[in-house]
Design a protein around this motif. Structure first.
Motif, PDB file in Angstrom:
ATOM      1  N   ASN A   1      -6.239   2.747 -16.748  1.00 62.17           N
ATOM      2  CA  ASN A   1      -7.161   2.679 -15.619  1.00 62.17           C
ATOM      3  C   ASN A   1      -8.485   2.091 -16.094  1.00 62.17           C
ATOM      4  OD1 ASN A   1      -5.337   3.967 -13.951  1.00 62.17           O
ATOM      5  ND2 ASN A   1      -6.405   5.919 -13.917  1.00 62.17           N
TER       6      ASN A   1
ATOM      7  N   ASP B   1      -9.649   1.709 -11.044  1.00 61.81           N
ATOM      8  CA  ASP B   1      -8.613   0.741 -10.699  1.00 61.81           C
ATOM      9  C   ASP B   1      -7.427   0.986 -11.623  1.00 61.81           C
ATOM     10  OD1 ASP B   1      -9.974  -0.995  -8.719  1.00 61.81           O
ATOM     11  OD2 ASP B   1     -11.348  -1.321 -10.385  1.00 61.81           O
ATOM     12  N   VAL B   2      -6.256   1.139 -11.051  1.00 60.48           N
ATOM     13  CA  VAL B   2      -5.037   1.315 -11.839  1.00 60.48           C
ATOM     14  C   VAL B   2      -4.594  -0.064 -12.326  1.00 60.48           C
ATOM     15  CG1 VAL B   2      -2.626   2.052 -11.791  1.00 60.48           C
ATOM     16  CG2 VAL B   2      -4.373   3.372 -10.535  1.00 60.48           C
TER      17      VAL B   2
ATOM     18  N   GLN C   1       0.583  -9.498 -10.915  1.00 59.56           N
ATOM     19  CA  GLN C   1       0.393  -8.460  -9.901  1.00 59.56           C
ATOM     20  C   GLN C   1      -0.993  -8.599  -9.291  1.00 59.56           C
ATOM     21  OE1 GLN C   1       1.091  -4.821 -12.040  1.00 59.56           O
ATOM     22  NE2 GLN C   1       3.297  -5.134 -12.068  1.00 59.56           N
ATOM     23  N   ALA C   2      -1.044  -8.598  -7.968  1.00 60.06           N
ATOM     24  CA  ALA C   2      -2.335  -8.681  -7.277  1.00 60.06           C
ATOM     25  C   ALA C   2      -3.130  -7.408  -7.548  1.00 60.06           C
ATOM     26  CB  ALA C   2      -2.110  -8.850  -5.781  1.00 60.06           C
ATOM     27  N   LYS C   3      -4.453  -7.543  -7.535  1.00 59.39           N
ATOM     28  CA  LYS C   3      -5.314  -6.385  -7.732  1.00 59.39           C
ATOM     29  C   LYS C   3      -5.072  -5.388  -6.607  1.00 59.39           C
ATOM     30  CE  LYS C   3     -10.037  -4.784  -8.163  1.00 59.39           C
ATOM     31  NZ  LYS C   3      -9.732  -3.584  -7.393  1.00 59.39           N
ATOM     32  N   ARG C   4      -4.915  -4.134  -7.007  1.00 56.29           N
ATOM     33  CA  ARG C   4      -4.745  -3.052  -6.037  1.00 56.29           C
ATOM     34  C   ARG C   4      -6.126  -2.572  -5.596  1.00 56.29           C
ATOM     35  NH1 ARG C   4      -1.360  -1.337 -10.648  1.00 56.29           N
ATOM     36  NH2 ARG C   4       0.754  -1.955 -10.176  1.00 56.29           N
ATOM     37  N   PRO C   5      -6.208  -1.873  -4.470  1.00 58.69           N
ATOM     38  CA  PRO C   5      -7.509  -1.327  -4.041  1.00 58.69           C
ATOM     39  C   PRO C   5      -8.056  -0.323  -5.059  1.00 58.69           C
ATOM     40  CG  PRO C   5      -5.905  -1.220  -2.253  1.00 58.69           C
ATOM     41  CD  PRO C   5      -5.150  -1.627  -3.489  1.00 58.69           C
ATOM     42  N   SER C   6      -9.378  -0.266  -5.165  1.00 61.49           N
ATOM     43  CA  SER C   6     -10.034   0.723  -6.016  1.00 61.49           C
ATOM     44  C   SER C   6      -9.883   2.104  -5.390  1.00 61.49           C
ATOM     45  CB  SER C   6     -11.519   0.394  -6.178  1.00 61.49           C
ATOM     46  OG  SER C   6     -11.678  -0.832  -6.849  1.00 61.49           O
ATOM     47  N   ASN C   7      -9.871   3.124  -6.230  1.00 65.91           N
ATOM     48  CA  ASN C   7      -9.722   4.507  -5.789  1.00 65.91           C
ATOM     49  C   ASN C   7     -10.972   5.297  -6.142  1.00 65.91           C
ATOM     50  OD1 ASN C   7      -6.704   4.564  -5.142  1.00 65.91           O
ATOM     51  ND2 ASN C   7      -6.741   3.721  -7.209  1.00 65.91           N
TER      52      ASN C   7
ATOM     53  N   LYS D   1       0.793   1.515 -14.509  1.00 68.85           N
ATOM     54  CA  LYS D   1       1.187   2.806 -13.939  1.00 68.85           C
ATOM     55  C   LYS D   1       2.170   3.605 -14.793  1.00 68.85           C
ATOM     56  CE  LYS D   1       2.533   1.136  -9.939  1.00 68.85           C
ATOM     57  NZ  LYS D   1       2.992   1.063  -8.540  1.00 68.85           N
TER      58      LYS D   1
END
Length: 134
Positions: A38, A24-25, A4-10, A28
């Motif tokens: 996280n 970063d999640v 899975q590609a890195k998701r954007p930081s929140n 999930k």
């Protein structure tokens, strides 16, 4: 196997955090696993509000120096390599020490079948006195 590609930081929302917090999640909690993970990064002095988890929470410090406290307990300093377990329903907070960044992995389980209520219940923000008490 799935990469899975890195998701954007929140950015941590102000209702739940004091100061600059980013996460970063990683996992999930999608079936069949209920594990949520996280990677959370706290700027110096940043921390969570009081909160509790229906199924408990495990933290693993990866960098920096932080603080953690269970309601009614002492403020405890945490460092890289420390693992903290908070049992289900226990009110607590965690974050960076006043002059240090801190990051940790936060791990908990999503609600399972037959479990009602919030997965995480958020309470009040800490007062300056609560955060500074050692």
């Amino acid at each position: 196997m799935e990469i899975q590609a890195k998701r954007p930081s929140n950015k941590g929302p102000a209702e739940m955090f004091t100061g600059e917090v980013w996460f970063d999640v990683i996992a999930k909690g999608e079936e069949p696993s209920r594990l949520r993970v996280n990677h959370v990064r706290f700027a110096p002095g940043a921390h969570t509000a009081w909160h509790r988890h229906a199924n408990g929470q495990t933290l693993h410090v990866t960098q920096g120096i932080g603080l953690v406290q269970s309601r009614g307990g002492e403020v405890i300093e945490i460092r890289p390599g420390d693992t903290i377990y908070t049992p289900p329903g226990e009110w607590h907070w965690h974050g960076a020490a006043p002059e240090h960044f801190m990051s940790h992995l936060a791990m908990w389980e999503a609600l399972g079948e037959g479990q009602d209520g919030p997965e995480t219940e958020w309470g009040k923000h800490l007062s300056d006195g609560e955060y500074g008490r050692n």
